[in-house]
Design a protein around this motif. Sequence first.
Motif, short mmCIF file in Angstrom:
data_model
loop_
_atom_site.label_atom_id
_atom_site.label_comp_id
_atom_site.label_asym_id
_atom_site.label_seq_id
_atom_site.Cartn_x
_atom_site.Cartn_y
_atom_site.Cartn_z
N GLY A 70 -64.13 66.14 -54.53
CA GLY A 70 -63.08 65.12 -54.54
C GLY A 70 -63.17 64.11 -53.42
O GLY A 70 -62.70 63.00 -53.55
N GLU A 71 -63.76 64.49 -52.30
CA GLU A 71 -63.85 63.59 -51.15
C GLU A 71 -64.88 64.18 -50.19
O GLU A 71 -65.23 65.36 -50.31
N PRO A 72 -65.31 63.37 -49.24
CA PRO A 72 -66.26 63.93 -48.28
C PRO A 72 -65.61 65.08 -47.51
O PRO A 72 -64.43 64.98 -47.14
N ARG A 107 -65.82 55.23 -50.41
CA ARG A 107 -65.83 54.09 -51.33
C ARG A 107 -66.20 52.81 -50.60
O ARG A 107 -65.82 52.60 -49.45
N ASP A 144 -71.19 71.54 -52.21
CA ASP A 144 -70.42 70.30 -52.00
C ASP A 144 -70.80 69.38 -53.15
O ASP A 144 -71.89 68.83 -53.20
N THR A 145 -69.88 69.27 -54.10
CA THR A 145 -70.21 68.65 -55.38
C THR A 145 -69.71 67.21 -55.45
O THR A 145 -68.52 66.97 -55.43
N ASP A 174 -69.51 54.05 -54.52
CA ASP A 174 -69.60 54.82 -53.28
C ASP A 174 -70.74 54.33 -52.39
O ASP A 174 -71.80 53.93 -52.89
N THR A 202 -61.73 67.18 -62.78
CA THR A 202 -62.23 68.48 -62.31
C THR A 202 -61.66 69.61 -63.17
O THR A 202 -62.37 70.55 -63.54
N ARG A 229 -57.67 59.37 -56.49
CA ARG A 229 -58.18 58.01 -56.41
C ARG A 229 -57.04 57.02 -56.66
O ARG A 229 -56.38 57.08 -57.68
N TRP A 236 -69.21 63.88 -57.62
CA TRP A 236 -69.19 63.31 -58.97
C TRP A 236 -67.93 62.50 -59.15
O TRP A 236 -67.20 62.29 -58.18
N GLN A 237 -67.66 62.03 -60.36
CA GLN A 237 -66.54 61.13 -60.61
C GLN A 237 -65.98 61.36 -62.02
O GLN A 237 -66.68 61.92 -62.87
N THR A 238 -64.78 60.84 -62.24
CA THR A 238 -64.21 60.90 -63.59
C THR A 238 -65.22 60.33 -64.60
O THR A 238 -65.41 60.87 -65.68
O1 PRX Z 1 -65.67 58.61 -53.61
C1 PRX Z 1 -66.14 59.70 -54.35
C2 PRX Z 1 -65.20 60.87 -54.17
O2 PRX Z 1 -64.30 60.81 -55.26
C3 PRX Z 1 -64.61 59.73 -56.13
C4 PRX Z 1 -64.37 60.10 -57.55
O3 PRX Z 1 -63.01 60.32 -57.75
P1 PRX Z 1 -62.49 60.92 -59.12
O4 PRX Z 1 -63.04 60.14 -60.24
O5 PRX Z 1 -61.01 61.01 -59.00
O6 PRX Z 1 -63.13 62.33 -59.23
C5 PRX Z 1 -62.86 63.31 -58.28
C6 PRX Z 1 -63.45 64.62 -58.72
C7 PRX Z 1 -64.81 64.59 -59.24
C8 PRX Z 1 -66.06 59.44 -55.84
O7 PRX Z 1 -66.40 58.12 -56.20
N1 PRX Z 1 -65.89 62.17 -54.18
C9 PRX Z 1 -65.89 63.08 -55.17
N2 PRX Z 1 -66.57 64.18 -54.79
C10 PRX Z 1 -67.04 63.95 -53.55
C11 PRX Z 1 -66.62 62.67 -53.17
N3 PRX Z 1 -66.95 62.15 -51.97
C12 PRX Z 1 -67.71 62.87 -51.15
N4 PRX Z 1 -68.16 64.11 -51.44
C13 PRX Z 1 -67.84 64.69 -52.62
N5 PRX Z 1 -68.27 65.93 -52.88
#
Ligand code: PRX
Length: 637
Positions: free
Chosen positions: A377-379, A506, A401-402, A491, A301, A517, A404-406
């Motif tokens: 980052g999370e729900p 997850r 509410d965004t 996810d 992020t 994570r 995404w992932q690494t």
């Molecule tokens: O499970 C999802 C959750 O965070 C995971 C990705 O983690 P990371 O690669 O560390 O990146 C975090 C920042 C982008 C996803 O597989 N996650 C991320 N954003 C959300 C989310 N779960 C729900 N809602 C979100 N907005």
Amino acid sequence: MSYPFQITSRAQYDAAYKQSIENPEAFWEVVASSFLWRKPWDKVLEWNFTQPDVKWFLGGKLNITENCLDRHLDTLGDKPALIWEPNNPDEPNRILTYKELHQEVVQFAQVLKNNGVQKGDRVCIYMGMVPELAIAVLACARIGAIHSVIFGGFSAQSIADRLQDAQAKYIVTCDGAKRGAKQIPLKEVIDDALVQCPFVEKVIVHFHTHTPVSMIKGRDVWWQDEVDKVAASGNIDGLATEMDSEDPLFILYTSGSTGKPKGVVHSCGGYMVYAAYSFVNVFQYQQGDIHFCTADIGWITGHSYILYGPLCVGATTLMFEGIPTWPDAGRFWDIVDKHKVNILYTAPTAIRSLMSFGIEPLQGKDLSSLKVLGSVGEPINEEAWHWFNDNIGKGRCPIVDTWWQTETGGIMISNMADITPAKPAYATLPLPGIQPVLVDENGKEITGNDVSGNLCIKHPWPSIIRTTYGDHERCRTNYFATYPNLYFTGDGCYRDADGNYRITGRVDDVLNVSGHRIGTAEVENAINMHTGVVESAVVGYPHDIKGQGIYAFVICTNTHDDDNLTRQDIAQTVARIIGAIAKPDKIQFVSGLPKTRSGKIMRRILRKIAEGETNNLGDTTTLLDPNVVEEIKAGRI
Ligand code: PRX
């Protein structure tokens, strides 16, 4: 003023989405053409998800820092690029204009070169949230060195693992980092890591906390001395290294369900295009806005939405050294008030933590500058969403509410501020260019609405993960082998009657603790390093602030009479091996673990027990020893 690729209405979103699906290459070609390329691409895209092999903007040449810095100098040179707010509110903040940031980056790029760093070399950056962290990242990109930023909370062992994996010969660090009332002795942690990494040639140390550090002749140099030398010599070429669109830009380590963290690799061209495109569209950035992303640059992020995305479009980005609750729980609101922040992008865990202090810390803080709020980052649970909406946005700021992932490099599913509607606890709709699909366990696509499944992506987007560093097969098996021809996110997801997506968490053995994570296998490996531990199993459980907490079931020949002391020893062991972020919240000693006859731990049962659902454990008849379940239930913490 809007940007060339900015979507400014719902009708435009619908049209862009349609075009991006019907003709993805034409769509991305238009977006990419508003960047500065030394040489345009010959071909937009080549891909297959079998190997996988994805290439965007083939043959295109660029340097991302020319897009982040040089191209703004004429028009925005005196505009603040980076506002830095220190940990201690009594210390002065720093503001670097585009001209100043450019100057600092060019100087430090020369320092890197003088210390032997060349294009393609891996540089590990382990620093606190100081402006020099941003400068170091950009300086690496300037000369084509591949940066690998490691979050300041990781232990020496974690750093050593990452240094070895990337064979990084160069490190940039600080004497220490400030986080609230605490100081983290970064250089000391690096020194401990280096015992296992004799291949490291140079450590550049930024002097910040005045913590005493060891400095080894020939290996360790001070940042400030090196910069002074460069400035005094006047010998700065200032040139950015020409990079191929597909040259790697950075490695960022992240946890998976098995083994050690893997190094996610992003490449220069595609990552740049997607970071900037998603930044502008999701937050609806307008020239002049102050953007405050509260993440650490040690996570994706921070890479995409403190640095690369905002700087690519000439935005003003605010970087905060400290934590939301120090010196008190009003710190974020002081910063918003002081710097007249327009966009605040934070994490549900921070919101829940601040919520627990009530609204008193908001008293007297002027939050009227805020226009857009974001979550990542999370729900985000509905209660936190409403608190954020009512008390911070005062009901007038859209919350994006965004999701995404690494591995995705940028925001994939999210509402766009004031363009597409928000729905509490829903990431809502995919960005144009993103094709989400839900599949069942057999990989069969689940069509229609009001359905749940595993979330996959069908077609590549420019910032998709290219490989896992040094082990492409791992990239294939982790993301592309579960379901043929799809990128699997790990996810679970629900699509409502209107086509909005809600991420449910997850579906693999990965935990999300305070938005971080963490793989259960990683924590188990660390627990098992403790002398008294025979075996362990780790699961997540709902935690009011962290989202998920870490619950460990441990078979242990106790080393102390006092169980609590043994628990603390185990937690310390985990902190040593991974870092304090992975310490279990609960440790239950057990005499056995529920296993199938083939020896597989039935985590489903442990998860239910940890969640407190002890009456509804499902089928336990396949267990080797069903009695063990009764014992574990009785001993639940
Ligand atoms: O499970 C999802 C959750 O965070 C995971 C990705 O983690 P990371 O690669 O560390 O990146 C975090 C920042 C982008 C996803 O597989 N996650 C991320 N954003 C959300 C989310 N779960 C729900 N809602 C979100 N907005």
